[in-house]
Design a protein around this motif. Structure first.
Motif, PDB file in Angstrom:
ATOM      1  N   GLU A 170       0.518  -1.341   0.393  1.00 30.39           N
ATOM      2  CA  GLU A 170      -0.422   0.373  -0.022  1.00 30.39           C
ATOM      3  C   GLU A 170       1.050   0.854   0.528  1.00 30.39           C
ATOM      4  OE1 GLU A 170      -4.344  -1.806   2.696  1.00 30.39           O
ATOM      5  OE2 GLU A 170      -2.564  -0.677   3.450  1.00 30.39           O
ATOM      6  N   ALA A 171       1.930   0.884   0.858  1.00 30.83           N
ATOM      7  CA  ALA A 171       3.474   2.266   0.569  1.00 30.83           C
ATOM      8  C   ALA A 171       3.490   2.694  -0.552  1.00 30.83           C
ATOM      9  CB  ALA A 171       3.795   1.958   1.739  1.00 30.83           C
ATOM     10  N   VAL A 172       4.020   1.218  -1.439  1.00 30.16           N
ATOM     11  CA  VAL A 172       4.542   1.969  -2.134  1.00 30.16           C
ATOM     12  C   VAL A 172       3.755   2.262  -3.673  1.00 30.16           C
ATOM     13  CG1 VAL A 172       5.469   0.636  -4.748  1.00 30.16           C
ATOM     14  CG2 VAL A 172       6.014   0.125  -1.538  1.00 30.16           C
ATOM     15  N   ALA A 173       2.205   1.817  -3.336  1.00 26.70           N
ATOM     16  CA  ALA A 173       1.681   2.477  -4.356  1.00 26.70           C
ATOM     17  C   ALA A 173       0.718   2.771  -4.253  1.00 26.70           C
ATOM     18  CB  ALA A 173      -0.067   1.291  -4.081  1.00 26.70           C
ATOM     19  N   LEU A 174       0.644   4.095  -2.878  1.00 29.02           N
ATOM     20  CA  LEU A 174       0.541   5.605  -2.790  1.00 29.02           C
ATOM     21  C   LEU A 174       1.898   6.529  -3.435  1.00 29.02           C
ATOM     22  CD1 LEU A 174      -1.436   4.887   0.970  1.00 29.02           C
ATOM     23  CD2 LEU A 174      -2.080   5.683  -1.113  1.00 29.02           C
ATOM     24  N   MET A 175       2.816   5.961  -3.319  1.00 28.70           N
ATOM     25  CA  MET A 175       4.423   6.990  -3.537  1.00 28.70           C
ATOM     26  C   MET A 175       3.611   6.715  -5.010  1.00 28.70           C
ATOM     27  SD  MET A 175       6.276   7.891  -1.220  1.00 28.70           S
ATOM     28  CE  MET A 175       7.749   7.647  -2.207  1.00 28.70           C
ATOM     29  N   VAL A 176       3.293   5.796  -5.311  1.00 29.37           N
ATOM     30  CA  VAL A 176       3.173   5.226  -7.615  1.00 29.37           C
ATOM     31  C   VAL A 176       2.395   6.424  -7.367  1.00 29.37           C
ATOM     32  CG1 VAL A 176       2.324   4.663  -9.465  1.00 29.37           C
ATOM     33  CG2 VAL A 176       4.083   3.217  -7.497  1.00 29.37           C
ATOM     34  N   LEU A 177       1.167   6.877  -6.460  1.00 27.46           N
ATOM     35  CA  LEU A 177       0.462   8.116  -6.750  1.00 27.46           C
ATOM     36  C   LEU A 177       0.685   9.372  -6.504  1.00 27.46           C
ATOM     37  CD1 LEU A 177      -3.076   5.880  -4.911  1.00 27.46           C
ATOM     38  CD2 LEU A 177      -2.531   6.345  -7.604  1.00 27.46           C
ATOM     39  N   GLY A 178       1.691   9.584  -5.238  1.00 27.73           N
ATOM     40  CA  GLY A 178       2.327  10.457  -5.048  1.00 27.73           C
ATOM     41  C   GLY A 178       0.702  11.679  -4.934  1.00 27.73           C
ATOM     42  N   GLN A 179      -0.583  11.526  -4.410  1.00 26.74           N
ATOM     43  CA  GLN A 179      -0.961  12.935  -4.429  1.00 26.74           C
ATOM     44  C   GLN A 179      -0.909  13.464  -3.083  1.00 26.74           C
ATOM     45  OE1 GLN A 179      -4.452  10.110  -3.703  1.00 26.74           O
ATOM     46  NE2 GLN A 179      -5.162  10.567  -5.223  1.00 26.74           N
ATOM     47  N   ILE A 186      -6.017  18.630  -4.561  1.00 20.17           N
ATOM     48  CA  ILE A 186      -4.704  17.639  -4.674  1.00 20.17           C
ATOM     49  C   ILE A 186      -4.656  17.511  -6.188  1.00 20.17           C
ATOM     50  CG2 ILE A 186      -5.180  15.165  -4.186  1.00 20.17           C
ATOM     51  CD1 ILE A 186      -5.378  17.386  -1.389  1.00 20.17           C
ATOM     52  N   LYS A 187      -3.325  17.118  -6.222  1.00 25.21           N
ATOM     53  CA  LYS A 187      -2.955  16.833  -7.620  1.00 25.21           C
ATOM     54  C   LYS A 187      -1.845  15.095  -7.434  1.00 25.21           C
ATOM     55  CE  LYS A 187       1.515  18.656  -7.202  1.00 25.21           C
ATOM     56  NZ  LYS A 187       2.293  19.657  -7.805  1.00 25.21           N
ATOM     57  N   SER A 188      -1.878  14.384  -8.431  1.00 25.92           N
ATOM     58  CA  SER A 188      -1.077  13.274  -8.174  1.00 25.92           C
ATOM     59  C   SER A 188       0.341  13.916  -8.690  1.00 25.92           C
ATOM     60  CB  SER A 188      -1.696  12.491  -9.258  1.00 25.92           C
ATOM     61  OG  SER A 188      -2.620  11.717  -8.367  1.00 25.92           O
ATOM     62  N   GLU A 189       1.018  13.273  -8.205  1.00 29.42           N
ATOM     63  CA  GLU A 189       3.016  13.090  -8.981  1.00 29.42           C
ATOM     64  C   GLU A 189       3.542  12.225  -8.566  1.00 29.42           C
ATOM     65  OE1 GLU A 189       4.715  15.842 -10.834  1.00 29.42           O
ATOM     66  OE2 GLU A 189       4.077  17.224 -10.199  1.00 29.42           O
ATOM     67  N   PHE A 190       3.646  11.223  -8.739  1.00 30.13           N
ATOM     68  CA  PHE A 190       4.350  10.459  -9.365  1.00 30.13           C
ATOM     69  C   PHE A 190       6.226  10.878  -7.877  1.00 30.13           C
ATOM     70  CE2 PHE A 190       8.188   7.216 -10.322  1.00 30.13           C
ATOM     71  CZ  PHE A 190       7.526   6.212 -10.069  1.00 30.13           C
ATOM     72  N   PHE A 191       5.570   9.285  -6.951  1.00 25.17           N
ATOM     73  CA  PHE A 191       6.599   9.691  -6.206  1.00 25.17           C
ATOM     74  C   PHE A 191       6.726  11.594  -5.725  1.00 25.17           C
ATOM     75  CE2 PHE A 191       7.806   5.298  -6.548  1.00 25.17           C
ATOM     76  CZ  PHE A 191       8.584   5.325  -6.098  1.00 25.17           C
ATOM     77  N   TYR A 192       6.054  12.441  -5.502  1.00 24.84           N
ATOM     78  CA  TYR A 192       5.779  13.305  -5.084  1.00 24.84           C
ATOM     79  C   TYR A 192       6.770  14.712  -5.859  1.00 24.84           C
ATOM     80  CZ  TYR A 192       2.911  11.411  -0.847  1.00 24.84           C
ATOM     81  OH  TYR A 192       2.052  10.578  -0.983  1.00 24.84           O
ATOM     82  N   ASP A 193       7.397  13.742  -6.632  1.00 27.41           N
ATOM     83  CA  ASP A 193       8.155  14.277  -7.876  1.00 27.41           C
ATOM     84  C   ASP A 193       8.227  14.886  -8.721  1.00 27.41           C
ATOM     85  OD1 ASP A 193      10.733  15.639  -8.568  1.00 27.41           O
ATOM     86  OD2 ASP A 193      12.030  13.107  -7.339  1.00 27.41           O
ATOM     87  N   GLY A 198      13.036   8.469 -16.823  1.00 27.34           N
ATOM     88  CA  GLY A 198      13.306   7.093 -16.975  1.00 27.34           C
ATOM     89  C   GLY A 198      12.054   6.711 -16.623  1.00 27.34           C
ATOM     90  N   ASP A 199      11.833   5.184 -16.839  1.00 28.35           N
ATOM     91  CA  ASP A 199      10.892   4.223 -16.585  1.00 28.35           C
ATOM     92  C   ASP A 199      10.402   4.490 -15.376  1.00 28.35           C
ATOM     93  OD1 ASP A 199       9.001   2.031 -16.260  1.00 28.35           O
ATOM     94  OD2 ASP A 199      10.322   1.438 -18.051  1.00 28.35           O
ATOM     95  N   ARG A 200       8.727   4.688 -15.322  1.00 23.53           N
ATOM     96  CA  ARG A 200       8.414   4.834 -13.747  1.00 23.53           C
ATOM     97  C   ARG A 200       7.897   3.473 -13.297  1.00 23.53           C
ATOM     98  NH1 ARG A 200       5.120  10.644 -13.782  1.00 23.53           N
ATOM     99  NH2 ARG A 200       6.402  11.865 -14.077  1.00 23.53           N
ATOM    100  N   ALA A 201       7.745   2.536 -13.927  1.00 26.40           N
ATOM    101  CA  ALA A 201       7.657   0.986 -13.456  1.00 26.40           C
ATOM    102  C   ALA A 201       9.193   0.730 -12.474  1.00 26.40           C
ATOM    103  CB  ALA A 201       7.131   0.449 -14.441  1.00 26.40           C
ATOM    104  N   LYS A 202      10.132   0.969 -13.399  1.00 25.22           N
ATOM    105  CA  LYS A 202      11.261   0.512 -13.148  1.00 25.22           C
ATOM    106  C   LYS A 202      11.398   1.416 -11.915  1.00 25.22           C
ATOM    107  CE  LYS A 202      12.974  -1.363 -17.652  1.00 25.22           C
ATOM    108  NZ  LYS A 202      14.318  -0.555 -18.354  1.00 25.22           N
ATOM    109  N   HIS A 203      11.527   2.596 -11.639  1.00 27.58           N
ATOM    110  CA  HIS A 203      11.479   3.559 -10.095  1.00 27.58           C
ATOM    111  C   HIS A 203      11.058   2.930  -9.230  1.00 27.58           C
ATOM    112  CE1 HIS A 203      13.996   6.473 -11.373  1.00 27.58           C
ATOM    113  NE2 HIS A 203      13.758   6.656 -12.786  1.00 27.58           N
ATOM    114  N   ALA A 204       9.585   2.124  -9.664  1.00 28.32           N
ATOM    115  CA  ALA A 204       8.809   2.080  -8.403  1.00 28.32           C
ATOM    116  C   ALA A 204       8.676   0.369  -8.118  1.00 28.32           C
ATOM    117  CB  ALA A 204       6.843   1.741  -8.618  1.00 28.32           C
ATOM    118  N   ASN A 205       9.470  -0.791  -9.190  1.00 29.46           N
ATOM    119  CA  ASN A 205       9.785  -1.687  -8.886  1.00 29.46           C
ATOM    120  C   ASN A 205      11.600  -1.687  -8.062  1.00 29.46           C
ATOM    121  OD1 ASN A 205       7.517  -2.734  -9.975  1.00 29.46           O
ATOM    122  ND2 ASN A 205       8.651  -2.904 -11.774  1.00 29.46           N
ATOM    123  N   LEU A 206      11.916  -1.532  -8.124  1.00 27.56           N
ATOM    124  CA  LEU A 206      13.061  -1.025  -7.677  1.00 27.56           C
ATOM    125  C   LEU A 206      12.890  -0.338  -6.292  1.00 27.56           C
ATOM    126  CD1 LEU A 206      16.339  -0.890  -7.059  1.00 27.56           C
ATOM    127  CD2 LEU A 206      16.725   1.007  -7.998  1.00 27.56           C
TER     128      LEU A 206
END
Length: 273
Positions: free
Chosen positions: A114-123, A138-145, A150-158
């Motif tokens: 859940e924590a990683v999923a919410l980091m992906v959402l970055g609300q 409220i806005k969504s920003e991947f990893f709040y950044d 690069g590949d966001r899925a790779k960032h999240a998986n790492l």
């Protein structure tokens, strides 16, 4: 305060900060009543300010936004109360995400996924620095950044793989906005958030219960009314259930944008039966 802007979490659980020299601060409406560290840091002669209104007498007017509300400052670490001279730590024990939303408890306990999923959402909340026309929304920003490349899925998986190797870390979501809506809205004031953090970090929260939000919430928190932990009480059961379904739909659609290369454990977080 170890770091306020960013850093690197390594597989051994250590954290290495980026900014060693100064502390970045927003100056909009700062006062000694609730932001004492920033307020007195702004008065130091070596502090660098930008977009801050100065009166004819040479004093700061932190409530004058005629030209812009995007006031910023860099305060030296030695001039900022409670700032550590170090920017690295050997071990991270808690990951606390911050968000806002009327149907989100003031504090929730999360699973790793859940924590990683919410980091992906970055609300997060839009600031006047990003888009002044949408400041406060409220806005969504991947990893709040907004600068992730690069590949966001790779960032999240790492990130997920690093955290899977650190089973001691606890995960939480804090709502710093309010709960409820309209005449039933209740603001989560700064002192409530500080009380939550105090209980959380000092080991005062031992009993947790399931919440209709899908997360867990504490049975109680010292100095904080239970209403802030149960936003569902501001709505009828059917109304809150519909709101939760819509929120999870928005979350799910945002996560799906990363594609099938995102780890299935993260993709499936908000898929509820």
């Amino acid at each position: 305060l170890i770091q306020d802007d960013g850093g690197t979490l390594l597989p051994d659980g250590s954290f290495h900060g980026f900014e060693a020299g100064g502390i970045f601060a927003k100056t909009e409406g700062v006062n000694p009543g609730n932001q004492i560290e920033i307020f007195y840091g702004l008065l130091k002669p070596e502090t660098l300010c930008e977009n801050v209104h100065v009166t004819e007498d040479g004093d700061f007017d932190l409530y004058n936004f005629k030209k812009t509300s995007n006031g910023r400052a860099v305060i030296l670490r030695k001039d900022f109360m409670h700032a550590s001279p170090y920017v690295d730590v050997d071990r991270v024990d808690n990951l606390i995400l911050i968000t806002r939303g009327p149907s989100i408890p003031a504090l929730s306990r999360l699973t790793l996924e859940e924590a990683v999923a919410l980091m992906v959402l970055g609300q997060a909340m839009e600031s006047s620095a990003g888009d002044p026309t949408r400041a406060g929304r409220i806005k969504s920003e991947f990893f709040y950044d907004p600068f992730v490349a690069g590949d966001r899925a790779k960032h999240a998986n790492l990130f997920y793989e690093i955290l899977r190797g650190l089973p001691h870390i606890n995960y939480y979501l804090i709502n710093t906005g309010g709960v409820g809506e309209g005449e039933h809205y209740e603001d989560i004031r700064l002192e409530y958030t500080l009380a939550i953090l105090d209980s959380l970090l000092r080991g005062g929260l031992e009993d947790w219960v399931d919440s209709p939000t899908g997360f867990e919430v504490p049975m109680s928190v010292r100095h904080v009314d239970d209403i802030y932990l149960h936003p569902e009480n501001f709505y009828s059961e059917i109304e809150f259930e519909e709101k939760q379904k819509e929120l999870n739909k928005i979350r799910r659609e945002a996560i799906e944008q990363l594609g099938n290369s995102l780890h299935s454990n993260i993709r499936d977080v908000f898929i509820k039966p």
